[in-house]
Motif scaffolding. Structure first.
Motif, mmCIF file in Angstrom:
data_model
loop_
_atom_site.group_PDB
_atom_site.id
_atom_site.type_symbol
_atom_site.label_atom_id
_atom_site.label_comp_id
_atom_site.label_asym_id
_atom_site.label_seq_id
_atom_site.Cartn_x
_atom_site.Cartn_y
_atom_site.Cartn_z
ATOM 1 N N ASP A 104 14.273 60.468 -29.028
ATOM 2 C CA ASP A 104 13.048 61.031 -28.466
ATOM 3 C C ASP A 104 12.420 59.952 -27.580
ATOM 4 O O ASP A 104 13.003 58.875 -27.419
ATOM 5 N N ALA A 105 11.226 60.241 -27.055
ATOM 6 C CA ALA A 105 10.672 59.358 -26.021
ATOM 7 C C ALA A 105 10.085 58.044 -26.531
ATOM 8 O O ALA A 105 9.755 57.173 -25.740
ATOM 9 N N GLY A 106 9.934 57.910 -27.843
ATOM 10 C CA GLY A 106 9.230 56.733 -28.354
ATOM 11 C C GLY A 106 10.111 55.746 -29.095
ATOM 12 O O GLY A 106 11.056 56.136 -29.786
ATOM 13 N N ILE A 107 9.827 54.465 -28.927
ATOM 14 C CA ILE A 107 10.478 53.412 -29.713
ATOM 15 C C ILE A 107 9.364 52.540 -30.303
ATOM 16 O O ILE A 107 8.401 52.219 -29.606
ATOM 17 N N VAL A 108 9.493 52.195 -31.568
ATOM 18 C CA VAL A 108 8.494 51.315 -32.185
ATOM 19 C C VAL A 108 9.197 50.223 -32.985
ATOM 20 O O VAL A 108 10.353 50.380 -33.375
ATOM 21 N N GLY A 109 8.467 49.162 -33.222
ATOM 22 C CA GLY A 109 9.015 48.075 -34.026
ATOM 23 C C GLY A 109 8.110 46.860 -33.986
ATOM 24 O O GLY A 109 6.957 46.942 -33.531
ATOM 25 N N THR A 110 8.653 45.746 -34.458
ATOM 26 C CA THR A 110 7.878 44.506 -34.409
ATOM 27 C C THR A 110 8.670 43.469 -33.632
ATOM 28 O O THR A 110 9.884 43.578 -33.483
ATOM 29 N N GLY A 111 7.963 42.487 -33.147
ATOM 30 C CA GLY A 111 8.623 41.423 -32.404
ATOM 31 C C GLY A 111 7.646 40.296 -32.151
ATOM 32 O O GLY A 111 6.515 40.308 -32.670
ATOM 33 N N ASN A 112 8.084 39.334 -31.351
ATOM 34 C CA ASN A 112 7.194 38.239 -30.989
ATOM 35 C C ASN A 112 6.949 38.245 -29.497
ATOM 36 O O ASN A 112 7.844 38.550 -28.715
ATOM 37 N N LEU A 113 5.713 37.913 -29.142
ATOM 38 C CA LEU A 113 5.365 37.778 -27.738
ATOM 39 C C LEU A 113 4.842 36.352 -27.554
ATOM 40 O O LEU A 113 3.806 36.005 -28.122
ATOM 41 N N GLU A 114 5.590 35.558 -26.827
ATOM 42 C CA GLU A 114 5.321 34.120 -26.734
ATOM 43 C C GLU A 114 5.004 33.564 -28.124
ATOM 44 O O GLU A 114 3.970 32.965 -28.349
ATOM 45 N N VAL A 260 -2.206 44.555 -13.804
ATOM 46 C CA VAL A 260 -1.344 43.384 -13.879
ATOM 47 C C VAL A 260 0.064 43.792 -13.460
ATOM 48 O O VAL A 260 0.594 44.776 -13.962
ATOM 49 N N SER A 261 0.637 43.045 -12.550
ATOM 50 C CA SER A 261 1.988 43.393 -12.133
ATOM 51 C C SER A 261 2.964 43.003 -13.239
ATOM 52 O O SER A 261 2.706 42.114 -14.046
ATOM 53 N N ARG A 262 4.056 43.688 -13.242
ATOM 54 C CA ARG A 262 5.016 43.606 -14.340
ATOM 55 C C ARG A 262 5.442 42.172 -14.658
ATOM 56 O O ARG A 262 5.566 41.798 -15.816
ATOM 57 N N GLU A 263 5.613 41.390 -13.619
ATOM 58 C CA GLU A 263 6.101 40.025 -13.842
ATOM 59 C C GLU A 263 5.109 39.167 -14.630
ATOM 60 O O GLU A 263 5.497 38.223 -15.305
ATOM 61 N N ASN A 264 3.823 39.499 -14.496
ATOM 62 C CA ASN A 264 2.806 38.682 -15.170
ATOM 63 C C ASN A 264 2.322 39.283 -16.473
ATOM 64 O O ASN A 264 1.472 38.712 -17.162
ATOM 65 N N LEU A 265 2.856 40.441 -16.805
ATOM 66 C CA LEU A 265 2.344 41.189 -17.944
ATOM 67 C C LEU A 265 2.424 40.375 -19.244
ATOM 68 O O LEU A 265 1.455 40.245 -19.981
ATOM 69 N N LYS A 266 3.586 39.797 -19.474
ATOM 70 C CA LYS A 266 3.787 39.076 -20.729
ATOM 71 C C LYS A 266 2.802 37.913 -20.871
ATOM 72 O O LYS A 266 2.160 37.757 -21.911
ATOM 73 N N SER A 267 2.667 37.150 -19.806
ATOM 74 C CA SER A 267 1.783 35.981 -19.916
ATOM 75 C C SER A 267 0.314 36.395 -20.034
ATOM 76 O O SER A 267 -0.469 35.760 -20.740
ATOM 77 N N GLU A 268 -0.061 37.492 -19.369
ATOM 78 C CA GLU A 268 -1.446 37.978 -19.493
ATOM 79 C C GLU A 268 -1.738 38.450 -20.906
ATOM 80 O O GLU A 268 -2.806 38.178 -21.468
ATOM 81 N N ILE A 269 -0.776 39.161 -21.480
ATOM 82 C CA ILE A 269 -0.972 39.646 -22.856
ATOM 83 C C ILE A 269 -1.072 38.455 -23.805
ATOM 84 O O ILE A 269 -1.913 38.438 -24.717
ATOM 85 N N ALA A 270 -0.251 37.442 -23.563
ATOM 86 C CA ALA A 270 -0.296 36.258 -24.418
ATOM 87 C C ALA A 270 -1.685 35.616 -24.397
ATOM 88 O O ALA A 270 -2.200 35.198 -25.434
ATOM 89 N N LYS A 271 -2.296 35.606 -23.217
ATOM 90 C CA LYS A 271 -3.657 35.040 -23.118
ATOM 91 C C LYS A 271 -4.648 35.842 -23.964
ATOM 92 O O LYS A 271 -5.513 35.280 -24.639
ATOM 93 N N ILE A 272 -4.510 37.172 -23.907
ATOM 94 C CA ILE A 272 -5.432 38.025 -24.682
ATOM 95 C C ILE A 272 -5.206 37.798 -26.170
ATOM 96 O O ILE A 272 -6.158 37.678 -26.944
ATOM 97 N N LEU A 273 -3.934 37.723 -26.551
ATOM 98 C CA LEU A 273 -3.609 37.527 -27.971
ATOM 99 C C LEU A 273 -4.250 36.238 -28.498
ATOM 100 O O LEU A 273 -4.703 36.175 -29.637
ATOM 101 N N GLU A 274 -4.292 35.232 -27.642
ATOM 102 C CA GLU A 274 -4.861 33.958 -28.063
ATOM 103 C C GLU A 274 -6.346 34.112 -28.393
ATOM 104 O O GLU A 274 -6.846 33.550 -29.364
ATOM 105 N N TYR A 275 -7.051 34.910 -27.581
ATOM 106 C CA TYR A 275 -8.482 35.103 -27.814
ATOM 107 C C TYR A 275 -8.761 36.010 -29.003
ATOM 108 O O TYR A 275 -9.756 35.865 -29.695
ATOM 109 N N CYS A 276 -7.869 36.970 -29.198
ATOM 110 C CA CYS A 276 -8.188 38.034 -30.157
ATOM 111 C C CYS A 276 -7.327 37.996 -31.416
ATOM 112 O O CYS A 276 -7.167 39.010 -32.082
ATOM 113 N N ALA A 277 -6.744 36.855 -31.718
ATOM 114 C CA ALA A 277 -5.966 36.763 -32.959
ATOM 115 C C ALA A 277 -6.933 36.866 -34.125
ATOM 116 O O ALA A 277 -8.013 36.300 -34.083
ATOM 117 N N ASN A 278 -6.517 37.603 -35.127
ATOM 118 C CA ASN A 278 -7.455 37.803 -36.240
ATOM 119 C C ASN A 278 -6.708 37.699 -37.561
ATOM 120 O O ASN A 278 -5.865 38.498 -37.856
#
Lengths: 278, 328
Positions: A104-114, A260-278
């Motif tokens: 079907d159209a969805g995939i889910v799971g866990t992983g690491n981002l930076e 955010v363009s695709r090439e920068n997506l990962k690094s931008e998300i990593a920045k957000i994760l740094e601020y919003c880790a809980n």
């Protein structure tokens, strides 16, 4: 660009281009070297047009190498309404399954981002326009619950131009409630949800899980909206303004945080994760 | 007419025609017999018998498309009728505090018998002027944002929420998109899933897609017998399925949008019967039946501890959907 360019293209196609090496960009119309596009995560090197990306390619690009562990792989759609238009839902499903290799159209799971652990969900627009039926809704709800139970930030990338999947009728409509209810608990647990909107996201997908991120991010020039443009045009009986229901339109009207363009997506998300880790 | 308030200006659906014809004959005979002092009671009774037969025949076997038409019947009771007949001491809540007062959704405090409640419903009009104000029940983002204000207030003052759903869908327009109709609906759904007060939603007429579910998440979902609830309007569905202009009839069947279908999917909890011939033939009876159902459900919900109530609400939403899961 213009006529000269066009001539060059036709010439090349005839004389020099072995099949499959070049791509015609849907954004600028130029022929672009396929390898170069692939290197740039399927972005046109000329005009930055973002080509459709399969869910598995997206996972490869966004998560750390080899870190993704897919969950709930056995969920398979059924045909609860025995739905039949000019084609049956069963046929449509089989065809989409064959073309994409997905159930079907969805995939889910866990992983690491930076190196930060995340829960991850994605809808693939190549599978019945990424529409949300029971399986997509269930998978997104489950990964959200997993994120809540394990105190993980959640990232959902949506390419759901089909909205709530018509072929599953009301069951699809209430996946909106199911996903939102799960996200509400994740939210109340003080956890971060980032919604990534890719081309296209419409209807019931946008009016549920895809729009309620703590942070909403869109890829450039994606088509994102609620009601289909043709329906709106028919209702108001005038032409829609240029750029209506694009990422840029959404940013201007305050519905998303950033493009955010695709090439920068990962690094931008990593920045957000740094601020919003809980 | 059954109660003198329906079809009074001669608006009726095609399949109602045999009934209307017999009713006309009865009315004529009654009038004639009164005027001339001639006893036609035998003939009238006979006609009444065939009227009953025709009603049973027509309304026992309505097709899905006919039910959609019933749900849109020009004399069908609207949210405003329920506000008048079911609720007393209504006190409106207006404006989203951001942009606009949306006439397509009405909110306010009210009393259901002695109980204080919060009422939220789609508003349709009876004439063009009214419908300009309320856009035929198609709400803009402001409508859902006002509804959320009302919901939060209900939570704050511990009032149960009653919603009345009757919309062809959220408003399809430029302004609606500019101001985030999708976000407003999503936020409303999300909020309703966790509000710490009982919520009873009733589809009284049209349950049109996202615009309907935007105020359609709660502990109990009731549907009037001839209401419909659908992921897409049959007209939209038929345009997609049969590009050459397919039939609304087929689309309605395919979508499984009747109260019975929606109940079978585990989404609708109870079908509220309408008077024979439909809700429009007897507003008072319709309201009374719905009132009984709502009060009965409310008593049940109020008995539950809040955490249990919320868990049950979550579980219900979680359980909706059909798929297979085998490890093969």
């Amino acid at each position: 660009m213009g006529w000269e360019n066009f001539k060059r293209i036709t010439f090349r196609r005839k004389k020099e281009v072995p099949g499959g090496l070049w791509l015609k960009c849907k954004g600028c119309g130029n022929l672009v070297y396929k390898k170069k596009v692939e290197e740039k995560q399927h972005v046109c090197p000329e005009c930055q047009y973002h080509f459709t990306l399969s869910a598995s390619e997206r996972i490869k690009n966004m998560l750390d190498k080899g870190s993704f562990k897919e969950m709930h792989t056995h969920l398979t759609p059924t045909d609860p309404l025995q739905f039949k238009g000019s084609k049956t839902y069963k046929d449509r499903l089989e065809r989409a399954q064959k073309n994409t290799g997905m159930k079907d159209a969805g995939i889910v799971g866990t992983g690491n981002l930076e190196s930060r652990p995340v829960a991850f969900g994605i809808t693939d627009s190549r599978f019945l326009m990424g529409s949300m039926g029971s399986v997509v809704g269930e998978k997104l709800a489950r990964i959200t619950e997993h994120a809540t139970a394990n105190r993980l930030p959640l990232i959902i990338v949506s390419g759901s131009g089909g909205g709530a999947r018509m072929d599953e009728g009301m069951l699809s409509l209430y996946q909106m409630a199911k996903t939102c209810a799960a996200l509400e608990r994740h939210d109340q647990a003080g956890l971060l949800y980032i919604s990534i909107l890719t081309n296209p996201v419409m209807g019931g997908a946008f009016a549920s899980y895809a729009s309620v991120g703590d942070i909403n991010i869109a890829e450039p020039k994606a088509i994102i909206g609620f009601t289909g443009p043709r329906v709106i045009e028919q209702t108001i009986r005038r032409e829609l303004p240029a750029g209506f229901q694009t990422s840029e339109f959404l940013l201007e009207h305050g519905m998303i945080d950033m493009i955010v363009s695709r090439e920068n997506l990962k690094s931008e998300i990593a920045k957000i994760l740094e601020y919003c880790a809980n | 007419m059954a109660n003198g308030q329906s079809n009074s200006n001669g608006v009726y659906l095609d399949f109602e025609r045999p009934i209307i014809d017999i009713e006309k004959k009865i009315a004529e005979l009654e009038e004639y017999s009164a005027r001339r002092g001639i006893d036609f009671s035998n003939e009238i009774n006979q006609l009444k018998g065939s009227l009953e037969g025709a009603m049973t025949e027509i309304f026992a076997n309505l097709t899905s498309w006919q039910r959609v038409q019933m749900a849109r019947h020009p004399h069908r009771p609207l949210t405003s009728h329920y506000l008048n007949l079911l609720i007393h001491d209504f006190l409106p809540i207006q404006g989203d505090r951001i942009f606009h007062e949306d006439g397509a959704i009405v909110c306010g405090f009210g009393k259901l018998e002695e109980r204080k409640v919060m009422v939220i419903g789609h508003r349709k009009g009876r004439n063009p002027q009214e419908n300009i104000k309320c856009q035929y029940g198609s709400a803009h983002p402001e409508g859902y944002r006002k509804a959320m204000r009302a919901m939060r207030m209900a939570e704050k003052f511990k009032l149960p929420i009653l919603t009345f759903i009757d919309t062809p869908g959220a408003y399809p327009g430029i302004g609606a998109e500019e101001r985030g109709i999708a976000l407003a609906i999503a936020e409303s759904i999300k909020l309703m899933s966790s509000l710490r007060v009982p919520i009873i939603c009733t589809v009284i007429g049209e349950g049109g897609s996202g615009g309907a579910i935007g105020i359609g998440v709660g502990d109990v979902l009731l549907m009037l017998q001839n209401a419909y609830y659908s992921v897409i309007l049959p007209e939209g569905c038929s345009a997609i399925l049969w590009k050459d202009g397919g039939s609304n009839q087929e689309a309605s069947e395919a979508l499984k949008l009747t109260a019975k279908d929606v109940e079978r999917f585990g989404i609708c909890d109870e079908i509220v019967p309408e008077p024979i011939g439909g809700a429009h033939r007897d507003h008072k009876q319709t309201v009374q039946t719905l009132k009984d159902a709502i009060v009965r459900r409310l008593v049940e919900l109020e008995d539950k501890p809040l955490d249990e109530l919320l868990e049950a609400r979550y579980e219900k939403l979680r359980s909706i959907g059909e798929f297979s899961e085998s490890s093969k």
